[in-house]
Design a protein around this motif. Structure first.
Motif, PDB file in Angstrom:
ATOM      1  N   LYS A  91       0.891  -1.197   0.136  1.00 46.32           N
ATOM      2  CA  LYS A  91       0.063   0.065  -0.044  1.00 46.32           C
ATOM      3  C   LYS A  91       0.786   1.181   0.198  1.00 46.32           C
ATOM      4  O   LYS A  91       0.432   2.145  -0.642  1.00 46.32           O
ATOM      5  N   LYS A  92       2.031   1.189   0.755  1.00 49.05           N
ATOM      6  CA  LYS A  92       2.806   2.471   0.925  1.00 49.05           C
ATOM      7  C   LYS A  92       3.189   2.720  -0.553  1.00 49.05           C
ATOM      8  O   LYS A  92       3.560   3.855  -0.935  1.00 49.05           O
ATOM      9  N   GLN A  93       3.804   1.658  -1.205  1.00 45.57           N
ATOM     10  CA  GLN A  93       4.437   1.656  -2.481  1.00 45.57           C
ATOM     11  C   GLN A  93       3.494   2.257  -3.253  1.00 45.57           C
ATOM     12  O   GLN A  93       3.893   2.918  -4.358  1.00 45.57           O
ATOM     13  N   LEU A  94       2.200   1.710  -3.510  1.00 41.20           N
ATOM     14  CA  LEU A  94       1.287   2.236  -4.199  1.00 41.20           C
ATOM     15  C   LEU A  94       0.916   3.612  -4.028  1.00 41.20           C
ATOM     16  O   LEU A  94       0.752   4.399  -5.189  1.00 41.20           O
ATOM     17  N   ASP A  95       0.919   4.033  -2.963  1.00 41.34           N
ATOM     18  CA  ASP A  95       0.663   5.802  -2.595  1.00 41.34           C
ATOM     19  C   ASP A  95       1.878   6.488  -3.400  1.00 41.34           C
ATOM     20  O   ASP A  95       1.566   7.636  -3.813  1.00 41.34           O
ATOM     21  N   ALA A  96       2.969   6.057  -3.171  1.00 43.38           N
ATOM     22  CA  ALA A  96       4.268   6.618  -3.623  1.00 43.38           C
ATOM     23  C   ALA A  96       4.195   6.807  -5.226  1.00 43.38           C
ATOM     24  O   ALA A  96       4.333   7.824  -5.966  1.00 43.38           O
ATOM     25  N   ILE A  97       3.672   5.714  -6.008  1.00 41.80           N
ATOM     26  CA  ILE A  97       3.772   5.666  -7.375  1.00 41.80           C
ATOM     27  C   ILE A  97       2.428   6.631  -7.882  1.00 41.80           C
ATOM     28  O   ILE A  97       2.674   7.348  -8.781  1.00 41.80           O
ATOM     29  N   ARG A  98       1.188   6.503  -6.880  1.00 44.29           N
ATOM     30  CA  ARG A  98       0.207   7.181  -7.461  1.00 44.29           C
ATOM     31  C   ARG A  98       0.636   8.775  -7.281  1.00 44.29           C
ATOM     32  O   ARG A  98       0.237   9.651  -8.043  1.00 44.29           O
ATOM     33  N   GLN A  99       1.464   9.257  -6.339  1.00 41.34           N
ATOM     34  CA  GLN A  99       2.018  10.601  -6.373  1.00 41.34           C
ATOM     35  C   GLN A  99       2.813  10.931  -7.331  1.00 41.34           C
ATOM     36  O   GLN A  99       2.796  12.005  -8.083  1.00 41.34           O
ATOM     37  N   GLU A 100       3.642  10.040  -7.802  1.00 41.28           N
ATOM     38  CA  GLU A 100       4.582  10.280  -9.004  1.00 41.28           C
ATOM     39  C   GLU A 100       3.846  10.471 -10.077  1.00 41.28           C
ATOM     40  O   GLU A 100       4.036  11.354 -10.850  1.00 41.28           O
TER      41      GLU A 100
END
Length: 497
Positions: A91-100
């Motif tokens: 989930k944490k990695q998914l949030d970072a990818i969404r922001q990028e």
């Protein structure tokens, strides 16, 4: 048997011939098919290197540590914690990818907006430029038409050449400028060493009275000399006098000049007369026409590069243009000068006349623009000494001027700036010898100075390359600077080769 990859008991164990490690058959086959290497030792491995191991198919007993209920609960809790931890990281990695992705989409949208605005501004600028060009061309045509109509209505200005001549001179200027830019230095041009080693090949007396001026044709095969008694003496390529005109003028001849082919000789005297001499079939010169428009002494004569236009000027600042093909005066005027002109020459492009004045200072030179009704443009410096002689280089940029104080200055006509000041140690500052003539050779690589003696300078380095001992009234160049002619005030001609 435990698999070396998963660490669990292998259902179909195989052993490697090379490393001896045990693997699960289905797992090692996938790795070998993908990498071709042993996952433990990184050695090359093929399926032929794997040996199946025969084992019992009975159910494997559970390890002793997981047979009790608390142990099972602990194992399940550990697996649950691992799954939750992995889910958190995902989930944490998914949030970072969404922001990028959000930032990338925003930047892309901003770039598209900037590009669209630039394209719009470019199109508007193009439209404005086209409208400006159309309106500018229309305005230029209107101005030209109005000027032409005004010119037709008004009488011709006396100091301005007729418009057909100006049109012709403008076309000639464009052709001469284009040819001048493409002009190349002759491969047979004399070297500095040759000039320094030149000896007198011919010497002789060309006139009995004081020689005041000298001029040669472009080829150097004919030379004319003017004297203080008003006579003209004409020589061939050697020092042999082929014609003497004793009564050419009533007073001293100040200037002589040839057309490029030598078909005409023009002389100007102290009494203000300008005479045009025509060469006949017998190679003798006879008077074709004379002009008496200058009321004071003639000090400057110059012929247009195309040999149809003659400029003359006097010591009172007056000047005239003549068509020597129709033998008619075209224009006249007077430049307000304190001491008048001392010499004048056409610019190599033929649309300007550069005049030297005896005033000195900031009015040492006057540039007459033929297209601008010959309105003078003055320039100079703080040198109060009078200019006695000038020479324009064929590059159209440099002007050499000799002064009454015995020095020579080289001017850049593009900037109206002195770029070289030549002073000579042999010149007596208390009683200086004026420079009588400066002359560029056709290539513009050398400059001769006639005064107490004859000096030759290299115009690239401005080093002196030659010095000839005889005092000279004038010095002229032969073809490719392979010959130098100088004449003394007593009328003795020296030809050096």
């Amino acid at each position: 048997m435990l698999c070396s990859i998963s660490g669990t008991p292998a259902d179909e164990p195989v052993v490697s011939r090379k490393s001896g490690h045990v693997f699960e058959k289905r797992a090692i086959k996938k790795i070998v098919a993908e990498t071709g290497k042993c996952p433990v030792t990184e050695e090359l491995l093929t399926e032929d290197d794997l040996i199946e191991v025969k084992t019992s198919r009975t159910a494997q007993p559970r390890p002793a540590g997981v047979q009790s209920l608390p142990a099972l609960l602990t194992a399940q809790q550990n697996e649950w914690d691992a799954v939750m931890l992995e889910n958190f990281h995902m989930k944490k990695q998914l949030d970072a990818i969404r922001q990028e992705l959000s930032h990338a989409l925003y930047q892309h949208d901003a770039a598209c907006r900037v590009i669209a605005r630039l394209i719009l501004e470019r199109d508007e600028a193009r439209n404005m430029m086209q409208q400006f060009q159309l309106s500018g061309a229309s305005a230029v045509k209107q101005v030209e038409a109005a000027a032409k109509q005004q010119q037709q209505q008004q009488p011709q200005n006396e100091s301005s050449l007729p418009s057909p001549y100006i049109t012709r001179l403008t076309k000639i200027q464009e052709a001469l400028r284009s040819a001048r830019k493409k002009r190349q230095i002759s491969t047979s041009l004399a070297k500095p060493d040759q000039l320094s080693q030149m000896g007198v090949s011919t010497t002789g007396s060309v006139c009995q009275s004081t020689c005041t001026c000298m001029a040669s044709t472009v080829s150097g095969n004919i030379t004319a000399y003017g004297t203080s008694e008003g006579s003209l003496h004409i020589t061939a390529s050697a020092a042999n006098v082929i014609q003497e005109i004793d009564s050419a003028h009533k007073t001293a001849v100040n200037r002589v000049v040839f057309t490029s082919c030598g078909s005409k000789l023009i002389s100007g005297s102290k009494d203000g007369l300008v005479k045009v001499w025509q060469r006949g079939d017998d190679e003798k010169y006879s008077t074709a026409v004379q002009f008496a428009d200058l009321h004071t002494g003639v000090v400057g004569l110059s012929i247009h590069p195309h040999d149809f236009l003659l400029f003359s000027c006097g010591v009172d600042g007056s000047w005239n243009f003549y068509d020597i093909q129709t033998n008619s005066k075209l224009a006249s005027g007077k430049t307000p000068l304190k001491n008048g002109f001392s010499e004048a020459q056409f610019h190599p492009d033929g649309l300007f006349v550069v005049g030297a004045t005896a005033d000195g200072g900031n009015t040492s030179f006057a540039v007459l623009d033929i297209k601008q009704s010959c309105k003078p443009l003055h320039f100079g410096d703080d040198n109060d000494s009078a200019v006695t002689t000038i020479s324009l280089s064929q590059n159209g940029l440099h002007l050499a001027a000799g002064y009454a104080d015995g020095s020579v200055k080289v001017w850049n006509l593009g900037k109206f700036k002195c770029i070289k000041h030549l002073k000579f140690a042999d010149n007596d500052t208390n009683n200086p010898t004026p420079v009588r003539q400066v002359s560029y050779d056709f290539s513009g690589c050398y400059l001769s100075i006639a005064a107490r003696n004859v000096k030759v300078f290299d115009t690239n380095s401005w080093g002196q390359v030659a010095e000839y001992p005889e005092q000279a009234t004038a010095a002229t160049w032969g073809t490719d600077a392979l010959e130098i002619r100088s004449v003394t005030p007593e009328g003795t001609l020296h030809i050096r080769k």
